[in-house]
Design a protein around this motif. Structure first.
Motif, short mmCIF file in Angstrom:
data_model
loop_
_atom_site.label_atom_id
_atom_site.label_comp_id
_atom_site.label_asym_id
_atom_site.label_seq_id
_atom_site.Cartn_x
_atom_site.Cartn_y
_atom_site.Cartn_z
N LYS A 190 0.20 -1.14 -0.01
CA LYS A 190 -0.11 0.63 0.07
C LYS A 190 1.18 0.99 -0.11
O LYS A 190 0.70 2.26 -0.75
N GLU A 191 1.51 1.26 0.92
CA GLU A 191 2.92 2.93 0.97
C GLU A 191 3.36 2.66 -0.62
O GLU A 191 3.16 3.72 -1.12
N ALA A 192 3.69 1.89 -0.74
CA ALA A 192 4.46 2.15 -2.35
C ALA A 192 3.61 2.66 -3.66
O ALA A 192 4.42 3.27 -4.26
N GLU A 193 2.52 2.03 -3.59
CA GLU A 193 1.67 2.34 -4.92
C GLU A 193 1.39 3.95 -4.45
O GLU A 193 1.37 4.34 -5.39
N GLN A 194 0.96 3.83 -2.72
CA GLN A 194 0.98 5.74 -2.28
C GLN A 194 1.84 6.78 -2.90
O GLN A 194 2.15 7.66 -3.67
N GLY A 195 2.85 5.90 -2.38
CA GLY A 195 4.48 6.88 -2.80
C GLY A 195 4.87 7.02 -4.59
O GLY A 195 4.99 8.48 -4.76
N LEU A 196 4.11 6.01 -5.53
CA LEU A 196 4.78 5.82 -6.99
C LEU A 196 3.32 7.05 -6.94
O LEU A 196 3.40 7.99 -8.06
N ILE A 350 13.94 7.73 -14.24
CA ILE A 350 14.63 6.91 -13.88
C ILE A 350 14.06 6.97 -12.57
O ILE A 350 14.00 5.07 -11.87
N GLN A 351 13.69 7.90 -11.42
CA GLN A 351 13.22 7.28 -10.13
C GLN A 351 11.79 6.68 -9.80
O GLN A 351 11.82 5.94 -9.30
N TYR A 352 11.00 7.84 -11.50
CA TYR A 352 10.00 6.51 -11.42
C TYR A 352 10.37 5.27 -11.88
O TYR A 352 8.69 4.40 -10.71
N ARG A 353 10.91 5.14 -12.35
CA ARG A 353 10.51 3.17 -13.01
C ARG A 353 11.17 3.01 -11.64
O ARG A 353 10.70 1.15 -11.50
N VAL A 354 12.06 3.14 -10.45
CA VAL A 354 12.06 2.59 -9.65
C VAL A 354 10.98 2.17 -8.61
O VAL A 354 11.16 1.27 -8.09
N LYS A 355 11.03 3.50 -8.14
CA LYS A 355 9.56 3.40 -7.41
C LYS A 355 8.54 2.20 -7.94
O LYS A 355 7.44 2.15 -6.62
N LYS A 356 8.53 2.60 -9.60
CA LYS A 356 7.37 1.52 -9.90
C LYS A 356 7.89 0.49 -9.75
O LYS A 356 6.65 -0.65 -8.93
N ARG A 357 8.81 -0.04 -10.25
CA ARG A 357 9.49 -1.77 -9.47
C ARG A 357 9.66 -1.79 -8.25
O ARG A 357 8.62 -3.37 -7.73
N GLU A 358 9.74 -1.19 -7.23
CA GLU A 358 9.17 -1.83 -5.86
C GLU A 358 8.42 -2.24 -5.76
O GLU A 358 7.06 -3.11 -4.71
N ALA A 359 6.93 -0.95 -6.10
CA ALA A 359 5.68 -0.89 -5.70
C ALA A 359 5.18 -2.53 -6.49
O ALA A 359 4.59 -3.54 -5.80
N GLU A 360 6.11 -2.74 -8.12
CA GLU A 360 5.60 -4.21 -8.35
C GLU A 360 6.00 -5.34 -7.08
O GLU A 360 5.67 -6.44 -6.97
#
Length: 734
Positions: A190-196, A350-360
């Motif tokens: 939940k935290e990862a998706e909200q952060g993205l 790049i930051q967006y993709r990192v956060k997206k991968r973390e969320a995934e």
């Protein structure tokens, strides 16, 4: 060098060594065999109980998915390590402690009095895998067959149950961890998706692709405009620099822009007309004529006007160049700023993709944990059939059990073989350590001189006859014949050269050189020579004791000039043998023996007698023998059998060779003719003894004493004839 070190070491020499040390082999054999026999008889009978279990490399898979805690291994190498681990677990302390506790073994001997019962039980357990199978044989050794069977069966049951219990406990712990981890991972997802989502809002980004296309188009347009601006700036810069340079050269009218300027060209035409008019007037008027001055003023005015127009034109070129340069700089700055914006956008992507991968990743991990939790709950409820350990054969007690050890008959046979081989090995080891001279071969290997002969061990029953005079007392004995053999070999070694002066010495003390020199003198006298024996051992003289004469006057007195040779020569009881005692012992023997006076005295002795024999101290101990070797015709080196070492013989030989002394040969003294490997000498000795009996029995007593002497040699009670000598220090017959 010992016989064991000889390069010609062969089976014959091996036999000699074994025969010579046969009692060592016999004693070692008896000791080892007796010890092994007693130890074997005192051992308790030990019985073996065995059970067979099956350890499968993979546990039965009922549900079709991978278990959280899988029993077994997945490949060859893992399987190998797995089985080795299981073998150690079977004999591990926790398993053995359960067996002891369940059977109450610690209440009965031998476990009751043991300091560490599990360790004691571990020594009784054996684990043996059956080749090319999954079967393992577990054995238990014990003093009672029934108890061994009970322990063995209990051990395999405890191991089987413990193997399954390990899996169940691990599964329970894994399930608890998965539940806890699932709860925590749900919050992380939940935290990862909200952060993205918040990241896109903060940077005002709807679509990274559309934003990147706009920025890329701006970069391309600015790049094209900058290229055109650079071209214009370069052109204006060239025009301005060219005009400035032509003006400095005074050729401003050649500036391309001047040539294209109509105003300046009209002014130039007017100036040309005035110049022509001036030329016409100059033919009529002088320069100061008012008409001439008027025309000149007009010319000057036109020239000033043309110069100002040229300056205005150059200033225009400079202004154009400055404007083009400013435009170029502005475009370059805008382009760099746009590129930076593009790079910043890439960083944001790049930051967006990192956060997206973390969320995934968090989402995938959460799904996997949730899946494994359900699988583990199913595994936990499975029955015992998932255990990969099976008992195939339980241990049973045979009707007539036989102990596995001790195997008494085999142990005694092996003990006997070990005793025999050990005795032989000990024999060769002792022979290797023994570096004493024991044969003619030993001497010839260490001294580069011929072997002259042996002097056998001997003694007498008559105390009134010293051993030193043995050959005189018993002229037909085999010992005397051995000395005659030495005399013959010395005569042949002269090679046609007359030997008048001989030095008899030894490598070390107490090797029998004094006894040898006396008996050699007696033997040469028996051959018809007039022999003079000189006691040149100025340190520990003893020849006067053998012949029972005084040494108050002797060799030292002659050297010092206190007496003549005739005054010190003493006839002895042996026909043809005379003696010169040592005389007073000097403080500097080596210096006296090395004087020219001593050389002259030796020459005088040689003139008076057929043969002069000098007795000298040992070569290695002092330098007297080395000094004396320079004034004699030859040196005879004495070695005592079983006492003189190879090293000291080699050292003595090197010292004599260093001064170029003539070593006639070597003699072995105190030789035991009955020693193994020297039968030739024994037969020769026995033949001469029988000959002595038939000729009058003169050798009978001697032979009896030689046999007694031989026995003393083997018992370690070896005695020399000089054992009672005070000043001699034990030097003399072996």
């Amino acid at each position: 060098m010992s016989e064991f070190e000889s390069s010609s070491f062969n089976l014959s020499e091996i036999g000699k060594i074994l025969y010579k040390r046969r009692w060592t082999i016999a004693v070692f054999f008896l000791v080892v065999t007796t010890f092994v026999t007693l130890a074997t008889m005192l051992q308790k009978d030990v019985y073996l109980a065995t059970a067979v279990i099956r350890i499968e490399s993979e546990a039965p898979n009922i549900v079709g998915f991978k278990e959280v805690v899988a029993l077994g291994a997945q490949n060859y190498w893992a399987s190998k390590e797995y089985y080795e681990t299981q073998f150690r677990i079977i004999k591990s302390r926790p398993i053995l402690e359960q067996v002891i506790q369940k059977m109450r073994l610690d209440e009965n001997p031998p476990f009751a009095g043991a300091s560490d019962p599990p360790e004691l039980l571990a020594g009784m357990v054996s684990v043996n895998p059956i080749k090319n199978s999954q079967l393992v044989e577990i054995g238990v050794e014990y003093y009672d067959m029934n108890t061994a069977v009970e322990i063995c069966n209990m051990l395999v049951k405890v191991y089987r149950d413990q193997n399954l219990a390990t899996k169940i406990d691990a599964t329970r712990e894994a399930l608890e961890w998965l539940k806890k981890e699932r709860s925590g991972r749900a919050n992380s997802v939940k935290e990862a998706e909200q952060g993205l989502h918040q990241f896109l809002v903060d940077h005002n980004i709807v679509s990274f692709e559309e934003r990147q296309n706009v920025v890329a188009k701006r970069v391309q347009d600015l790049s094209d405009a900058l290229t055109e601006a650079k071209r214009a700036r370069i052109a204006s810069e060239v025009a301005y620099n060219e005009a400035t340079q032509l003006k400095k050269q005074g050729n401003a009218l050649a500036i391309p822009e001047v040539l294209d300027n109509k105003l300046i060209q009209n002014l130039k035409e007017e100036l040309v007309l005035l110049e022509k008019e001036k030329s016409k007037l100059a033919a009529k008027w002088k320069p100061d004529h008012p008409g001439m001055q008027k025309v000149q003023g007009q010319i000057n005015e036109l020239q000033d006007q043309i110069g100002k127009e040229i300056d205005h034109l150059i200033e225009g070129l400079r202004a154009t160049y400055t404007m083009d340069q400013s435009r170029e700089n502005k475009l370059d700055s805008e382009l760099e700023q746009t590129k930076k914006e593009a790079l910043d956008l890439s960083d944001l992507e790049i930051q967006y993709r990192v956060k997206k991968r973390e969320a995934e990743s968090e989402g995938m991990l959460f799904d996997e944990i949730q899946k494994r939790q359900k699988e583990t709950e199913i595994n936990k409820s499975l029955p015992d059939i998932t255990n990969n350990v099976r008992i195939i054969e339980e241990a049973i007690a045979p009707e007539h059990p036989s102990p596995i050890r001790p195997r008494r008959k085999l142990s005694i046979i092996l003990g006997a073989v070990l005793g025999l081989l050990g005795g032989i090995g000990l024999t060769f080891f002792l022979e290797y350590l023994d570096t004493t001279i024991k044969s003619a071969d030993d001497l010839e290997r260490n001294v580069k001189a011929p072997f002259l002969g042996i002097i056998p061990s001997f003694t007498t029953d008559e105390e009134a006859v010293p051993d030193e005079l043995f050959t005189h007392r018993y002229p037909k004995s085999s010992i005397t014949e051995s000395c005659r053999s030495i005399r013959t070999n010395i005569s042949f070694s002269s090679a046609g050269k007359q030997l008048k002066r001989l030095l008899v010495t030894s490598a070390g003390p107490q090797e029998g050189k004094s006894t040898a020199v006396i008996n050699m003198g007696i033997i040469f006298a028996q051959g018809g020579k007039r022999v003079l024996i000189v006691d040149s051992d100025l340190r520990r003289p003893r020849l006067h004791r053998a012949f029972k004469v005084s040494r108050k006057k002797g060799l030292t007195n002659v050297i010092m000039g206190e007496a003549s040779l005739a005054d010190v020569i003493i006839p002895t009881e042996v026909p043809g043998v005379s003696l010169i005692p040592c005389g007073p012992i000097p403080p500097n023997p080596s210096e006296l023996l090395g004087t020219e006076r001593m050389r002259q005295i030796s020459n005088d002795m040689a003139d008076m007698f057929d043969l002069v024999l000098f007795d000298s101290p040992p070569v290695v101990a002092v330098t007297d023998a080395v000094v004396m070797s320079k004034i004699v015709d030859g040196v005879v080196l004495i070695a005592k059998a079983g006492k003189t070492t190879s090293e000291i013989v080699r050292k003595a030989s090197r010292q004599l060779e260093d001064v170029q002394a003539h070593i006639l040969g070597t003699v072995i003294n105190d030789f035991n003719i009955r020693s193994a490997g020297y039968r030739y000498y024994y037969y020769y000795y026995h033949y001469r003894s029988r000959e002595g009996d038939e000729s009058g029995g003169t050798d009978k007593v001697v032979r009896k004493r030689v046999k007694r002497r031989h026995g003393e040699h083997h018992s370690g009670e070896h005695r020399g004839s000089e054992s009672s000598g005070g000043e001699s220090g034990g030097e003399g017959q072996a």
